[in-house]
Write a protein that holds these residues in place. Structure first.
Motif, PDB file in Angstrom:
ATOM      1  N   PHE A   6      77.870  37.404 -49.383  1.00 15.80           N
ATOM      2  CA  PHE A   6      79.114  37.106 -50.089  1.00 15.80           C
ATOM      3  C   PHE A   6      78.980  37.445 -51.573  1.00 15.80           C
ATOM      4  CE2 PHE A   6      80.660  34.384 -46.613  1.00 15.80           C
ATOM      5  CZ  PHE A   6      79.481  34.035 -45.998  1.00 15.80           C
ATOM      6  N   TYR A  16      80.981  36.231 -55.117  1.00 17.87           N
ATOM      7  CA  TYR A  16      81.941  35.364 -55.765  1.00 17.87           C
ATOM      8  C   TYR A  16      81.964  35.673 -57.258  1.00 17.87           C
ATOM      9  CZ  TYR A  16      81.374  32.224 -51.679  1.00 17.87           C
ATOM     10  OH  TYR A  16      81.325  31.669 -50.415  1.00 17.87           O
ATOM     11  N   GLN A  34      82.736  33.359 -60.783  1.00 19.28           N
ATOM     12  CA  GLN A  34      82.881  31.984 -61.241  1.00 19.28           C
ATOM     13  C   GLN A  34      83.422  31.990 -62.656  1.00 19.28           C
ATOM     14  OE1 GLN A  34      79.215  29.739 -61.468  1.00 19.28           O
ATOM     15  NE2 GLN A  34      80.281  27.806 -61.773  1.00 19.28           N
ATOM     16  N   LEU A  79      84.665  28.753 -57.870  1.00 29.80           N
ATOM     17  CA  LEU A  79      84.191  30.006 -57.292  1.00 29.80           C
ATOM     18  C   LEU A  79      85.311  30.636 -56.470  1.00 29.80           C
ATOM     19  CD1 LEU A  79      81.449  28.407 -57.774  1.00 29.80           C
ATOM     20  CD2 LEU A  79      80.548  29.825 -55.941  1.00 29.80           C
ATOM     21  N   LEU A 104      78.261  35.626 -58.621  1.00 25.28           N
ATOM     22  CA  LEU A 104      77.271  34.974 -57.765  1.00 25.28           C
ATOM     23  C   LEU A 104      77.256  35.619 -56.396  1.00 25.28           C
ATOM     24  CD1 LEU A 104      78.063  31.258 -58.636  1.00 25.28           C
ATOM     25  CD2 LEU A 104      76.007  32.494 -59.276  1.00 25.28           C
ATOM     26  N   GLU A 120      74.632  26.732 -44.125  1.00 25.85           N
ATOM     27  CA  GLU A 120      74.574  26.682 -45.580  1.00 25.85           C
ATOM     28  C   GLU A 120      74.590  28.080 -46.155  1.00 25.85           C
ATOM     29  OE1 GLU A 120      70.927  24.949 -46.783  1.00 25.85           O
ATOM     30  OE2 GLU A 120      71.159  25.490 -48.894  1.00 25.85           O
ATOM     31  N   GLN A 121      75.253  28.253 -47.281  1.00 21.90           N
ATOM     32  CA  GLN A 121      75.151  29.493 -48.041  1.00 21.90           C
ATOM     33  C   GLN A 121      74.094  29.302 -49.121  1.00 21.90           C
ATOM     34  OE1 GLN A 121      78.796  31.270 -49.444  1.00 21.90           O
ATOM     35  NE2 GLN A 121      79.817  31.017 -47.477  1.00 21.90           N
ATOM     36  N   PHE A 167      72.485  30.736 -52.619  1.00 20.15           N
ATOM     37  CA  PHE A 167      73.001  31.477 -53.762  1.00 20.15           C
ATOM     38  C   PHE A 167      71.892  32.082 -54.611  1.00 20.15           C
ATOM     39  CE2 PHE A 167      77.561  30.764 -53.993  1.00 20.15           C
ATOM     40  CZ  PHE A 167      77.729  29.785 -53.025  1.00 20.15           C
ATOM     41  N   GLY A 168      72.188  33.221 -55.190  1.00 20.32           N
ATOM     42  CA  GLY A 168      71.341  33.798 -56.222  1.00 20.32           C
ATOM     43  C   GLY A 168      71.609  33.123 -57.558  1.00 20.32           C
ATOM     44  N   PRO A 169      70.852  33.511 -58.592  1.00 13.55           N
ATOM     45  CA  PRO A 169      70.971  32.856 -59.901  1.00 13.55           C
ATOM     46  C   PRO A 169      72.194  33.287 -60.701  1.00 13.55           C
ATOM     47  CG  PRO A 169      69.333  34.575 -59.998  1.00 13.55           C
ATOM     48  CD  PRO A 169      69.744  34.468 -58.565  1.00 13.55           C
ATOM     49  N   PHE A 211      80.837  20.352 -47.595  1.00 10.44           N
ATOM     50  CA  PHE A 211      79.610  20.581 -48.364  1.00 10.44           C
ATOM     51  C   PHE A 211      79.796  20.089 -49.799  1.00 10.44           C
ATOM     52  CE2 PHE A 211      77.752  23.678 -45.329  1.00 10.44           C
ATOM     53  CZ  PHE A 211      78.880  24.029 -44.619  1.00 10.44           C
ATOM     54  N   TYR A 266      77.801  21.178 -53.348  1.00 17.70           N
ATOM     55  CA  TYR A 266      76.794  21.994 -54.021  1.00 17.70           C
ATOM     56  C   TYR A 266      76.649  21.515 -55.460  1.00 17.70           C
ATOM     57  CZ  TYR A 266      76.639  25.590 -50.360  1.00 17.70           C
ATOM     58  OH  TYR A 266      76.457  26.273 -49.174  1.00 17.70           O
ATOM     59  N   GLN A 311      71.797  28.214 -63.712  1.00 16.83           N
ATOM     60  CA  GLN A 311      71.236  28.450 -62.386  1.00 16.83           C
ATOM     61  C   GLN A 311      72.361  28.732 -61.383  1.00 16.83           C
ATOM     62  OE1 GLN A 311      68.353  25.622 -60.946  1.00 16.83           O
ATOM     63  NE2 GLN A 311      67.573  25.195 -62.999  1.00 16.83           N
ATOM     64  N   GLY A 312      71.957  29.194 -60.205  1.00 17.39           N
ATOM     65  CA  GLY A 312      72.908  29.359 -59.109  1.00 17.39           C
ATOM     66  C   GLY A 312      73.205  28.018 -58.464  1.00 17.39           C
ATOM     67  N   LEU A 313      74.012  28.042 -57.409  1.00 16.26           N
ATOM     68  CA  LEU A 313      74.357  26.810 -56.715  1.00 16.26           C
ATOM     69  C   LEU A 313      73.289  26.443 -55.688  1.00 16.26           C
ATOM     70  CD1 LEU A 313      77.176  27.803 -57.829  1.00 16.26           C
ATOM     71  CD2 LEU A 313      78.173  26.620 -55.873  1.00 16.26           C
ATOM     72  N   PHE A 352      85.978  26.705 -52.160  1.00 16.00           N
ATOM     73  CA  PHE A 352      85.401  25.807 -53.156  1.00 16.00           C
ATOM     74  C   PHE A 352      86.484  25.114 -53.966  1.00 16.00           C
ATOM     75  CE2 PHE A 352      80.827  26.551 -53.181  1.00 16.00           C
ATOM     76  CZ  PHE A 352      80.723  27.699 -52.416  1.00 16.00           C
TER      77      PHE A 352
END
Lengths: 114, 113
Positions: free
Chosen positions: A33, A35, A37, A43, A90, A102-103, A105-107, B34, B36, B42-44, B103
């Motif tokens: 995915f 996104y 933000q 998101l 993201l 669960e997804q 996520f990258g940073p 969920f 998060y 940082q990411g989620l 979200f």
């Protein structure tokens, strides 16, 4: 541990440039995915992919395209960057165990378009 | 229409106080839920999730959330917060039949000494 990496943490580009954002995951996940933000907007899904070479538009696909040539890699492309694409981007991945997965996520990549 | 609403954009609290972050959703189909968390720069990361079974779910760092089907809510609570809980918290919903996550706009929790 699942790891999702993104090619850059910070990126500055000029209006009209073609921009590539790369994402790689190491858990053999089917779904990936992209996104964006933005403050106060949460998101928003741009595109997602459920298999190699497969893609579907998310909620805000305009001005973006994607590429998934290999299972582990999902690229987001801004064909001609504009200032309103300045944002945090993201990437996430998830398995194919079901919709409750669960997804991960990258940073994130903070893109600034001047 | 399917939507997710986080009622508070910012929640400031003092250390060791209790906190509740609210999340409501609108749906005509059943859902997976969920929470998060996103720490600065940082990411989620997944905090907890509800798929089925017990309506009260817990995380390893003391947060809990309760699924209330009649009120279509999934509020996040912690009885005593720490400075290190300062972060943005996102509620997310998977509406069955659709494998995207939707979200909420996020709640910034700031824990002050």
């Amino acid at each position: 541990d699942v790891k999702v990496t993104q090619s850059s943490r910070y990126l500055v580009k000029r209006t009209g440039e073609k921009v590539f954002l790369e994402c790689v995951q190491d858990m053999d996940h089917e779904n990936m995915f992209w996104y964006r933000q933005d403050p106060g907007l949460g998101l928003r899904l741009i595109y997602f992919s459920y298999d190699v070479k497969m893609k579907e538009k998310g909620d805000i696909p305009e001005g973006y395209s994607v590429s998934r040539e290999k299972k582990e890699r999902f690229s987001l492309i801004l064909e001609s960057a504009s200032t309103n694409q300045t944002s945090m981007y993201l990437c996430a991945s998830s398995g194919f165990g079901g919709q409750g997965d669960e997804q991960f996520f990258g940073p994130g990549t903070r893109l600034t378009v001047l | 229409a399917q939507s997710v609403t986080q009622l508070d954009s910012q929640v400031p609290v003092f250390e060791e106080a209790p906190v509740e972050l609210r999340c409501n959703y609108s749906s005509s189909v059943s859902v997976y839920l969920f929470w998060y968390v996103q720490y600065p720069n940082q990411g989620l990361q997944l905090l907890l999730k509800y798929l089925s079974g017990s309506t009260l779910v817990e995380s390893i760092n003391g947060f809990e959330a309760e699924f209330n089907k009649s009120q279509t809510s999934f509020h996040l609570r912690k009885p005593s917060v720490h400075i290190s809980d300062t972060a943005e918290y996102f509620c997310a919903v998977n509406f069955r039949g659709n494998y995207k996550l939707t979200f909420g706009k996020g709640t910034l929790l700031t824990v002050n000494p």
